[in-house]
Design an enzyme around this catalytic site. Structure first.
Site, PDB file in Angstrom:
ATOM      1  CB  SER A  15      -0.900   0.029   1.238  1.00 22.80           C
ATOM      2  OG  SER A  15      -1.430   1.343   1.391  1.00 22.80           O
ATOM      3  CG  HIS A  39      -3.872  -1.471  -2.003  1.00 21.72           C
ATOM      4  ND1 HIS A  39      -4.979  -2.068  -2.548  1.00 21.72           N
ATOM      5  CD2 HIS A  39      -4.298  -0.792  -0.911  1.00 21.72           C
ATOM      6  CE1 HIS A  39      -6.030  -1.780  -1.795  1.00 21.72           C
ATOM      7  NE2 HIS A  39      -5.655  -1.018  -0.798  1.00 21.72           N
ATOM      8  CG  ASP A  41      -5.023   2.290   0.657  1.00 22.70           C
ATOM      9  OD1 ASP A  41      -4.013   1.802   1.199  1.00 22.70           O
ATOM     10  OD2 ASP A  41      -6.028   1.620   0.362  1.00 22.70           O
ATOM     11  CG  MET A  43      -8.297   7.091   2.440  1.00 21.24           C
ATOM     12  SD  MET A  43      -7.313   6.981   3.941  1.00 21.24           S
ATOM     13  CE  MET A  43      -6.617   5.345   3.729  1.00 21.24           C
ATOM     14  CG  HIS A  72      -9.155   0.440  -1.297  1.00 18.95           C
ATOM     15  ND1 HIS A  72      -8.692   0.180  -0.027  1.00 18.95           N
ATOM     16  CD2 HIS A  72     -10.501   0.378  -1.226  1.00 18.95           C
ATOM     17  CE1 HIS A  72      -9.727  -0.044   0.779  1.00 18.95           C
ATOM     18  NE2 HIS A  72     -10.834   0.074   0.065  1.00 18.95           N
ATOM     19  CG  MET A  74     -11.221   3.241   1.346  1.00 20.15           C
ATOM     20  SD  MET A  74      -9.818   3.103   2.443  1.00 20.15           S
ATOM     21  CE  MET A  74      -8.495   3.437   1.261  1.00 20.15           C
ATOM     22  CG  MET A 142     -12.255  -2.534   4.159  1.00 20.50           C
ATOM     23  SD  MET A 142     -10.723  -1.900   3.460  1.00 20.50           S
ATOM     24  CE  MET A 142      -9.816  -1.378   4.875  1.00 20.50           C
ATOM     25  CG  ASP A 180      -6.726  -3.035   2.291  1.00 23.28           C
ATOM     26  OD1 ASP A 180      -7.329  -2.192   1.608  1.00 23.28           O
ATOM     27  OD2 ASP A 180      -5.652  -2.795   2.880  1.00 23.28           O
TER      28      ASP A 180
HETATM   29  C1  DX5 Z   1      -6.880   1.367   5.078  1.00 24.23           C
HETATM   30  C2  DX5 Z   1      -6.351   0.996   3.697  1.00 24.23           C
HETATM   31  C3  DX5 Z   1      -5.300  -0.075   3.774  1.00 24.23           C
HETATM   32  C4  DX5 Z   1      -4.073   0.346   4.597  1.00 24.23           C
HETATM   33  C5  DX5 Z   1      -3.157  -0.840   4.788  1.00 24.23           C
HETATM   34  O1  DX5 Z   1      -8.008   2.174   4.945  1.00 24.23           O
HETATM   35  O2  DX5 Z   1      -7.383   0.530   2.857  1.00 24.23           O
HETATM   36  O3  DX5 Z   1      -4.883  -0.419   2.441  1.00 24.23           O
HETATM   37  O4  DX5 Z   1      -3.370   1.367   3.933  1.00 24.23           O
HETATM   38  O5  DX5 Z   1      -2.121  -0.414   5.643  1.00 24.23           O
HETATM   39  P1  DX5 Z   1      -1.628  -1.361   6.830  1.00 24.23           P
HETATM   40  O6  DX5 Z   1      -1.005  -2.560   6.146  1.00 24.23           O
HETATM   41  O7  DX5 Z   1      -0.607  -0.517   7.557  1.00 24.23           O
HETATM   42  O8  DX5 Z   1      -2.818  -1.721   7.649  1.00 24.23           O
HETATM   43 ZN    ZN Z   2      -6.669  -0.283   0.904  1.00 23.00          ZN
END
Ligand code: DX5
Ligand code: ZN
Length: 226
Positions: A15, A39, A41, A43, A72, A74, A142, A180
């Site tokens: 990630s 990956h 992320d 947000m 991903h 979110m 998740m 994840d």
């Molecule tokens: C959380 C993300 C994950 C996160 C994973 O909302 O979707 O992908 O970045 O990071 P770790 O491995 O540190 O939990």
């Molecule tokens: Zn993620």
């Protein structure tokens, strides 16, 4: 480059949220060789309490890694942004079932020619992904509350991973089952035992002294399980 399909072997997806943004190239270099893809992320501070980054960062990630990028999302209104992420170079886009118009968002992803993924938060039951089963190439379970890296793995998500593994196997389709959140050397085994074959790793990987060795060790451990 086409996004890979499951080949029966668990892969790690670093990630980028936990990478060193002051030197992305050196941060990604040790993980590129042994990982399945990167990956990414996203947000928006609405769907989750944190804000990360948008499509503008994808070209920079792709300059620092030859791997595919799974975005991903979110975010509360994913349908509005699908084309932007596709244009920026995402190779697969995952939206949350709980977000607005998630089915429309999945159809928009498919319309761009990219594979689609669907994700569910910890409190969302497995059956919520059933309407998406014939439309997606990846299901993300998740194993932390979405929004931040570095959280503790939620082992009580394993029955849900097992249930979705059963649903995927019944379809006969090649669909990744991605765990994840909170994945490290120990929890990676638990997730794969439950049926996950894609493991997102952020903090455990980028905070490791030697990320490349960690990926190799996890790979060797997982080989014994499969
Ligand atoms: C959380 C993300 C994950 C996160 C994973 O909302 O979707 O992908 O970045 O990071 P770790 O491995 O540190 O939990
Ligand atoms: Zn993620």
């Amino acid at each position: 480059m086409k996004f890979p399909l499951p080949e029966g072997k668990a892969v790690i997806a670093p990630s980028v949220l936990s990478a060193d943004f002051s030197d992305l190239r050196s941060s990604l270099a040790p993980v590129n060789a042994g990982s399945g893809w990167i990956h990414f992320d996203v947000m928006d501070g609405l769907f989750v309490p944190n804000i990360s980054f948008g499509p503008v960062l994808i070209p920079a990630v792709k300059k620092c890694s030859p791997l595919c990028v799974d975005a991903h999302l979110m975010i509360k209104y994913p349908a509005r942004y699908i084309e932007a992420f596709a244009k920026a170079g995402a190779d697969l886009i995952t939206v949350h079932e709980e977000s607005e118009n998630s089915m429309e968002a999945v159809d928009r992803i498919t319309a761009t020619g990219l594979p689609a993924g669907i994700s569910i938060k910890p409190h969302t039951p497995a059956e919520k992904i059933i309407p998406f089963l014939d439309k997606v190439s990846l299901i993300l379970v998740m194993t932390v509350e979405p929004g931040f890296g570095g959280q503790k793995f939620m082992a009580d998500m394993m029955p849900k991973v097992r249930e979705i593994r059963g649903l995927i196997n019944k379809t006969g389709r090649k669909i990744w089952l991605q765990a994840d959140g909170g994945i490290n050397e120990n929890t990676s085994e638990e997730a794969v035992r439950a049926g996950a074959d894609s493991l997102v790793m952020g903090s455990a990987l980028f905070k490791a002294g030697n990320p490349a060795d960690l990926i190799t060790n996890i790979g060797l451990n997982l080989k014994k399980l499969q």
